[in-house]
Design a protein around this motif. Sequence first.
Motif, PDB file in Angstrom:
ATOM      1  N   SER B 294       0.848  -1.195   0.000  1.00 15.22           N
ATOM      2  CA  SER B 294       0.000   0.000   0.000  1.00 15.22           C
ATOM      3  C   SER B 294       0.882   1.243   0.000  1.00 15.22           C
ATOM      4  O   SER B 294       1.934   1.249   0.629  1.00 15.22           O
ATOM      5  CB  SER B 294      -0.879   0.038   1.259  1.00 15.22           C
ATOM      6  OG  SER B 294      -1.663  -1.137   1.334  1.00 15.22           O
ATOM      7  N   VAL B 295       0.449   2.254  -0.715  1.00 15.97           N
ATOM      8  CA  VAL B 295       1.193   3.514  -0.688  1.00 15.97           C
ATOM      9  C   VAL B 295       0.196   4.643  -0.469  1.00 15.97           C
ATOM     10  O   VAL B 295      -0.874   4.671  -1.078  1.00 15.97           O
ATOM     11  CB  VAL B 295       2.008   3.746  -1.978  1.00 15.97           C
ATOM     12  CG1 VAL B 295       2.783   5.056  -1.892  1.00 15.97           C
ATOM     13  CG2 VAL B 295       2.962   2.584  -2.225  1.00 15.97           C
ATOM     14  N   ALA B 296       0.549   5.543   0.433  1.00 15.01           N
ATOM     15  CA  ALA B 296      -0.283   6.712   0.706  1.00 15.01           C
ATOM     16  C   ALA B 296       0.615   7.946   0.697  1.00 15.01           C
ATOM     17  O   ALA B 296       1.843   7.834   0.769  1.00 15.01           O
ATOM     18  CB  ALA B 296      -0.984   6.562   2.054  1.00 15.01           C
ATOM     19  N   GLU B 297      -0.033   9.094   0.599  1.00 15.68           N
ATOM     20  CA  GLU B 297       0.733  10.342   0.532  1.00 15.68           C
ATOM     21  C   GLU B 297       0.146  11.309   1.545  1.00 15.68           C
ATOM     22  O   GLU B 297      -1.077  11.446   1.657  1.00 15.68           O
ATOM     23  CB  GLU B 297       0.634  10.902  -0.888  1.00 15.68           C
ATOM     24  CG  GLU B 297       1.228  12.274  -1.102  1.00 15.68           C
ATOM     25  CD  GLU B 297       0.204  13.393  -0.904  1.00 15.68           C
ATOM     26  OE1 GLU B 297       0.609  14.479  -0.441  1.00 15.68           O
ATOM     27  OE2 GLU B 297      -1.003  13.166  -1.183  1.00 15.68           O
ATOM     28  N   LYS B 298       1.002  11.939   2.308  1.00 15.84           N
ATOM     29  CA  LYS B 298       0.547  12.899   3.323  1.00 15.84           C
ATOM     30  C   LYS B 298       1.414  14.158   3.194  1.00 15.84           C
ATOM     31  O   LYS B 298       2.633  14.116   3.420  1.00 15.84           O
ATOM     32  CB  LYS B 298       0.713  12.268   4.713  1.00 15.84           C
ATOM     33  CG  LYS B 298       0.593  13.218   5.895  1.00 15.84           C
ATOM     34  CD  LYS B 298      -0.849  13.511   6.223  1.00 15.84           C
ATOM     35  CE  LYS B 298      -0.951  14.400   7.450  1.00 15.84           C
ATOM     36  NZ  LYS B 298      -2.310  14.955   7.601  1.00 15.84           N
ATOM     37  N   GLU B 299       0.787  15.236   2.772  1.00 11.81           N
ATOM     38  CA  GLU B 299       1.504  16.506   2.618  1.00 11.81           C
ATOM     39  C   GLU B 299       2.805  16.361   1.829  1.00 11.81           C
ATOM     40  O   GLU B 299       3.868  16.824   2.251  1.00 11.81           O
ATOM     41  CB  GLU B 299       1.764  17.135   3.990  1.00 11.81           C
ATOM     42  CG  GLU B 299       0.467  17.667   4.618  1.00 11.81           C
ATOM     43  CD  GLU B 299       0.574  17.871   6.118  1.00 11.81           C
ATOM     44  OE1 GLU B 299       1.708  17.941   6.622  1.00 11.81           O
ATOM     45  OE2 GLU B 299      -0.480  17.931   6.766  1.00 11.81           O
TER      46      GLU B 299
END
Lengths: 429, 429
Positions: B294-299
């Motif tokens: 899984s890959v997520a992006e935060k700021e």
Amino acid sequence: MVERRRPIFVKDAIDKVMEQKRRGQTEILAISDCEDRFLAEPIIATHDVPPFDRSPYDGFAIRSIDTEGCSSTNPLQFKVIDEIGAGQVSNMQVREREAIRIMTGAAIPKGADAVVMLELVKESESDRQKFITLSRMMKENDNISFKGEDTRKGTELIEKGTLINPGVKALLATFGYHKVKVAKKPVLGLIATGSELLDVSEPLQPGKIRNSNGPMIEAQIKRAGGSVRKYDLCQDDLPSLYQMIHKAIEECDMVITTGGVSVGDFDYLPHIYEQLQAQLLFNKIGMRPGSVTSVAEKEGKLLFGLSGNPSACYVGFELYVRPIIRYWLHSNKPFLKSGKAYLQKDFPKANPFHRFVRSSVDFSNGKLCVEPVGLDKSNVVTSLAWANSLMVLPGGTRGYKQGDVVNVLFLEEQRGSAVLWEEIPKSSR
Amino acid sequence: MVERRRPIFVKDAIDKVMEQKRRGQTEILAISDCEDRFLAEPIIATHDVPPFDRSPYDGFAIRSIDTEGCSSTNPLQFKVIDEIGAGQVSNMQVREREAIRIMTGAAIPKGADAVVMLELVKESESDRQKFITLSRMMKENDNISFKGEDTRKGTELIEKGTLINPGVKALLATFGYHKVKVAKKPVLGLIATGSELLDVSEPLQPGKIRNSNGPMIEAQIKRAGGSVRKYDLCQDDLPSLYQMIHKAIEECDMVITTGGVSVGDFDYLPHIYEQLQAQLLFNKIGMRPGSVTSVAEKEGKLLFGLSGNPSACYVGFELYVRPIIRYWLHSNKPFLKSGKAYLQKDFPKANPFHRFVRSSVDFSNGKLCVEPVGLDKSNVVTSLAWANSLMVLPGGTRGYKQGDVVNVLFLEEQRGSAVLWEEIPKSSR
């Protein structure tokens, strides 16, 4: 007057150097500091893998016998009596028509002999009691990874002398090697000689060039696994060069000089080997470039006299110094890995000697292809940067043609080789 | 209840990650500290190479016109009027039947237009005046390396983003780059999750295993060119895992977690992405192993949720994290280099998805050969250590046969690639 030297064969020269090979000492490092070092002891499996019977999936541990006759038309219900998180162990025993919820990697509980994958059951709840409904039969041992099935305790997994890459490090961690016995890096003294040399930080001056061999060899030493002790640039002046080399021999495990090995009036290395009463192994090799590469031995320490010519210096290091470093690092595969590749361009230069051409190896449709870098004048300089291999072109031919099969030594391949390249018979070229 | 996730294609997943790519900052290092770093500016030739007309050999600089008619039956004598050591420049001008002794690499003196190699002259002395005798004719420009013939000042020699290997370092030195502008390493926070994990230094306990993914990924990060900030092992406990990840995002350029990304009861990463209000790029990929990567992006910061399974973790890193690191390091070739190779063993597993198999590539008579490491159960563990490549086996087949041509991604090849591997049409498999 010009001194006459008798050239020896490349492989004989390598043999002569390797006769002086020694194993280095060892040291203990924390696992987090051991990357890019070389194992000084084999990795032995300190326990079975898996260390216990475990579940490869998220699911439910059951007794296969209880699924007898189970099908989509005859689904069966099991009572969920416990839940095992990863790292937990259940105290419960699975009995008739009971199930224990189990996570990937967790230990199979007592009584159970199969695991049903989470996706294959229907979960339900009644009076705070969880149940699962199953609609297929399971066999004994279904979805169980058995203790020791991957690896048995005591197996030698990795031999000493191996470079610690990410996978090797994972093995060290798995088997609890939090302190790792690695080979101590040999210390190589590095002396660049030549009155024409400027330091990298100096502006150009008429007749002079910057010392590029020093920084290049420094990087080659580090790539090979050694550490570097740098000495000042040395003018072509016999007494001070003697002093510096004498000091370097005392302070280092081996010494590399660049330049000064030829037969010119300012080539002092031959005189220094004499003054030091070092045993000269050879001072002329039947190879291009690097024919004047000289190696001497003084009280068990090797003195590598590499040519001042950048190509010759580079090649001399990889052929003669690298295997000595790798053996020192406890490797039994100290030589550059070799392979055969198809030449992509004519190489028309005739040559009585073995030629080692800095080259680029690439792949095309499963074939290994090689071409020289820097054959064109405009690429001579960048050939330093783009070579990932040395092409071996045996002498005694009128040159080579596109499509010929040639030997290639891989400069960036870390596995190495226990033996030197195998000559290709003339008939098959 | 089991959450249903829709898998996306591997290449789409890589695209989604690469949409978030950023260039890292730069820093200035001394040339002696720059090995294994990445150039943040191209190397430009700051002067011609050679920087002046020079002699490629030890010998004598003469005027070719004076050798007119010279032969073994009509040898001619030249007066030696000066001697130029390496790095020296002569103040003398070569006139009729005069010669100046010149060392390899030294500047051609005024008046001379050819160099005779040392081996081809007879030296003599009379009344303290040195002479040479020559017995062949020389042509204008014989044995002269001309200013700029290798490389012209101003030429871009090496592009930014290139790894500094020994040859690149030699170029930096040649052109006086004693301070080198390199890419700053990205800092990757590394958090291994899972209550089953023990530290490497802990003894085994029932139901538990040592954390091998952490040390492995640490080495993979370093191999890719990044630096690592390690956080404590994290139990499967939502609040403390949230705190730790939150902290890591603040302290690092990107964050890698291992474990906890699946759909089991203790897989907290999906909840944490929600709590963080991170943008989820994907949580299911049509690949094996590593489908739950899984890959997520935060700021603007990427959170890589790699699987807790060692193979999946390893593959997930190389496919999704490595190119982001290499782009950060200013490379325009951030992807693993790919090539085609001949499969050496049947691979009978049918598979609906792309499979990335840890493999060993080798060469045999100019052919690239690949075989999976760790297919046999007994090798599962060591497959971690021996893989130098990932074999790409597209899904939708009934498996692969010995002799099939397959794509291979090279794990230890440093040149990289600007593009992803090219799919092999089914007809040619």
